[in-house]
Design an enzyme around this catalytic site. Sequence first.
Site, PDB file in Angstrom:
ATOM      1  N   PHE A 291       0.825  -1.206   0.000  1.00 58.34           N
ATOM      2  CA  PHE A 291       0.000   0.000   0.000  1.00 58.34           C
ATOM      3  C   PHE A 291       0.858   1.254   0.000  1.00 58.34           C
ATOM      4  O   PHE A 291       1.869   1.330   0.708  1.00 58.34           O
ATOM      5  CB  PHE A 291      -0.897   0.043   1.249  1.00 58.34           C
ATOM      6  CG  PHE A 291      -1.920  -1.040   1.314  1.00 58.34           C
ATOM      7  CD1 PHE A 291      -3.170  -0.871   0.737  1.00 58.34           C
ATOM      8  CD2 PHE A 291      -1.643  -2.234   1.963  1.00 58.34           C
ATOM      9  CE1 PHE A 291      -4.127  -1.873   0.805  1.00 58.34           C
ATOM     10  CE2 PHE A 291      -2.590  -3.245   2.041  1.00 58.34           C
ATOM     11  CZ  PHE A 291      -3.833  -3.057   1.454  1.00 58.34           C
ATOM     12  N   ASP A 292       0.449   2.232  -0.796  1.00 54.80           N
ATOM     13  CA  ASP A 292       0.971   3.576  -0.603  1.00 54.80           C
ATOM     14  C   ASP A 292       0.303   4.123   0.661  1.00 54.80           C
ATOM     15  O   ASP A 292      -0.797   3.694   1.022  1.00 54.80           O
ATOM     16  CB  ASP A 292       0.625   4.443  -1.808  1.00 54.80           C
ATOM     17  CG  ASP A 292       1.048   5.887  -1.613  1.00 54.80           C
ATOM     18  OD1 ASP A 292       2.210   6.121  -1.295  1.00 54.80           O
ATOM     19  OD2 ASP A 292       0.176   6.776  -1.761  1.00 54.80           O
ATOM     20  N   LYS A 293       0.953   5.050   1.350  1.00 57.25           N
ATOM     21  CA  LYS A 293       0.373   5.573   2.592  1.00 57.25           C
ATOM     22  C   LYS A 293      -0.593   6.734   2.339  1.00 57.25           C
ATOM     23  O   LYS A 293      -1.790   6.616   2.554  1.00 57.25           O
ATOM     24  CB  LYS A 293       1.470   6.027   3.562  1.00 57.25           C
ATOM     25  CG  LYS A 293       0.916   6.575   4.894  1.00 57.25           C
ATOM     26  CD  LYS A 293       2.003   7.103   5.790  1.00 57.25           C
ATOM     27  CE  LYS A 293       2.527   8.444   5.293  1.00 57.25           C
ATOM     28  NZ  LYS A 293       1.550   9.546   5.448  1.00 57.25           N
ATOM     29  N   THR A 294      -0.051   7.829   1.829  1.00 54.58           N
ATOM     30  CA  THR A 294      -0.838   9.059   1.710  1.00 54.58           C
ATOM     31  C   THR A 294      -1.929   8.917   0.649  1.00 54.58           C
ATOM     32  O   THR A 294      -1.642   8.611  -0.505  1.00 54.58           O
ATOM     33  CB  THR A 294       0.073  10.255   1.360  1.00 54.58           C
ATOM     34  OG1 THR A 294       1.119  10.327   2.317  1.00 54.58           O
ATOM     35  CG2 THR A 294      -0.720  11.543   1.366  1.00 54.58           C
TER      36      THR A 294
END
Length: 677
Positions: A362-365
């Site tokens: 997953f990307d965070k932002t």
Amino acid sequence: MSELLKKDCRCGHDHSHECGCGHDHECGCGHDHGKEDSTCICGHDHKAEGGVGHDRSMGRVFFALVGGILTANSFILNALLPGQEFAANMSALAGAFILALPIIITAVKDLIKGKVYMNELVALAILAALVKADFQTAGIIAFFLLVTIIIETRTASGAQRSIEELIKLTPNTANLIGEDGSEKEVAAQDLHVGDRIRIRPGENFPVDGQIVSGESTVNQASITGESVPVEKVAGDDVFAGTQNLTGAVDVIVTKVGGDTTLGKVKEMIMQAEASRTPVVRIIDRYAGYYTPTVLMIAWITWWFSGNIDSVIAFLVIACPCAVVLATPTAVVAAVAAAARLGIFIKNISHLELASRITAFVFDKTGTLTDGLLSVVKLQGVEGVSPAELLRCAASVEQFSNHPTAQAIIKLAREAELELDEVSGFAEEHGKGVTGSINGEVCRIGRANWMRDHGLNVPETDPEEAAGMSVVYVCRNGQLLGWIGFRDKIRKESPVMLSDLKRLGVRYCAMVTGDRQSVAEEVAAQLSIDEFKSGCLPETKVEFVENVKHDHVVAVVGDGVNDAPALAAGDLGIAMGAIGSDIAINSASVALMTNDLRRIAMLLFLAKKSQVIINQNLIFGMLFVFGGMILSIVGLMTPIWAAVIHAGSTLVIVFNSARLVRTGEELTLAEKSDSEKQ
């Protein structure tokens, strides 16, 4: 199966690489793969362009009704008027002829083209019964096989019906507002980018646009799958095919025709249902050998047994409609269920791949977090005020769409700062931006990026910037200070990760360009298995490639800054793709909302569809090969073969239809959450 599901020709060459532009392509084998040939491997004609398929289906229904009545009438005459044997035979003959006519015509067309498909098996069985003067048997066989063809045609045209439903969402006309403020009704297809139109309550938006005046509530379920309407005000985007519910709004047209979000969705549905699974490719590839083999076995059966009824039953039961429908019906139902939830799958092979995913990155932002950053600290160096720091940063960032840029600009507007003119703006995704203000070069970005450009940027105090995302501001090579941001975790993130674990996902990781302390805090709250901070786009790709050594990996991001990582994963899932061409084009699967629960629903739907496809294939093969054996040994009559043939097709269709309602609990939960609020 429809032509939309057919990408391999019977020469054995794989043509699944077509570009998706809508044009027909020929391979180097010399075979013509144009749209004029719409016969699937079962031999049935499923051409459905321009409504032709629907008309042809209705024609078959007419033949089935008339022929069925005449065949039934022959049985009634035999039962009630035994002396009217000639009339009963003529009624049966007429019924058999009417029922068999569509099948025989198609078989003859195939032979004229030099092709041998399944129609020939059915036509031979009917002709054998007619030669035997068993008109009632011929009528019953033809009736049930014609009903099977009707079911198959209506079931396999799922993509065409999906597109027809979407087309209904867009109005044919629009109210164009002239320069003098007058309204004029024009055709929606005549609208151009920049036109101003008025949409009243109850009307659908004909194009994508931006509200310039008025407020309303909009139902976006047709695009996003959200059951809860969304409030819209001036400056908000609206999308073709969505419904204006409460207020009149004026809209500036931003996209028309196929460029609209709805147009992209239509293209994605066609793209998904035009693709095919490996099982269907195998069936198509060897279909050319199947019919000659069946005919040879039928001849051997007749030679040794001399029982024409066994041969007729064998030819009827050998038509593998149940096997042919096993995958397409499940795929159509799964794609329809996904689209209803705002999950758009570009290629059905991605659906099969999703069922095998064991790891997520997953990307965070904007993915695990809301992505709505807010400035929480302005820390200038000695002699630099917070206002000066903010003004410099906002002046350059006003040309960027990055979440940090939007947060800076929002604060500058709230502070009513007058921004400077900027020239030479440039942005490096995931790193920073550059621009010149009054001849002075200003840079806003991450510490490592600043150092790469020879700027001396000291590390921030870990305690002072704890839990913050930080960007630095430099002017003419001198540090002005740093800006701290905070984001919050989405409320669905913990639930989604827990659901993924229950669905068999063994590893969940997070990659982010943020600092170590920020990434560590988010990872701890969500119990992430592994995380990597300070990532550049190429670092994210490298991380994904390493995970792929041990897992089948799905990468989840916003599709804008994460396009390279999305492409690097086995499966790329773009979040919040509504209105974003980049998101739709960069990923295998596009989620039109930011509701993370749809990721777990995608995996559940993929696994469930694979179970149903396997059930369908096993049942279909047992039916075909079991029936063939019973026919050869004389334990299957022609009538029972026809009845079981039609019945097996219905079982396949109804079993696949169980997928259509998948995800209803998610929409019900959304409604419940909305009512509580």
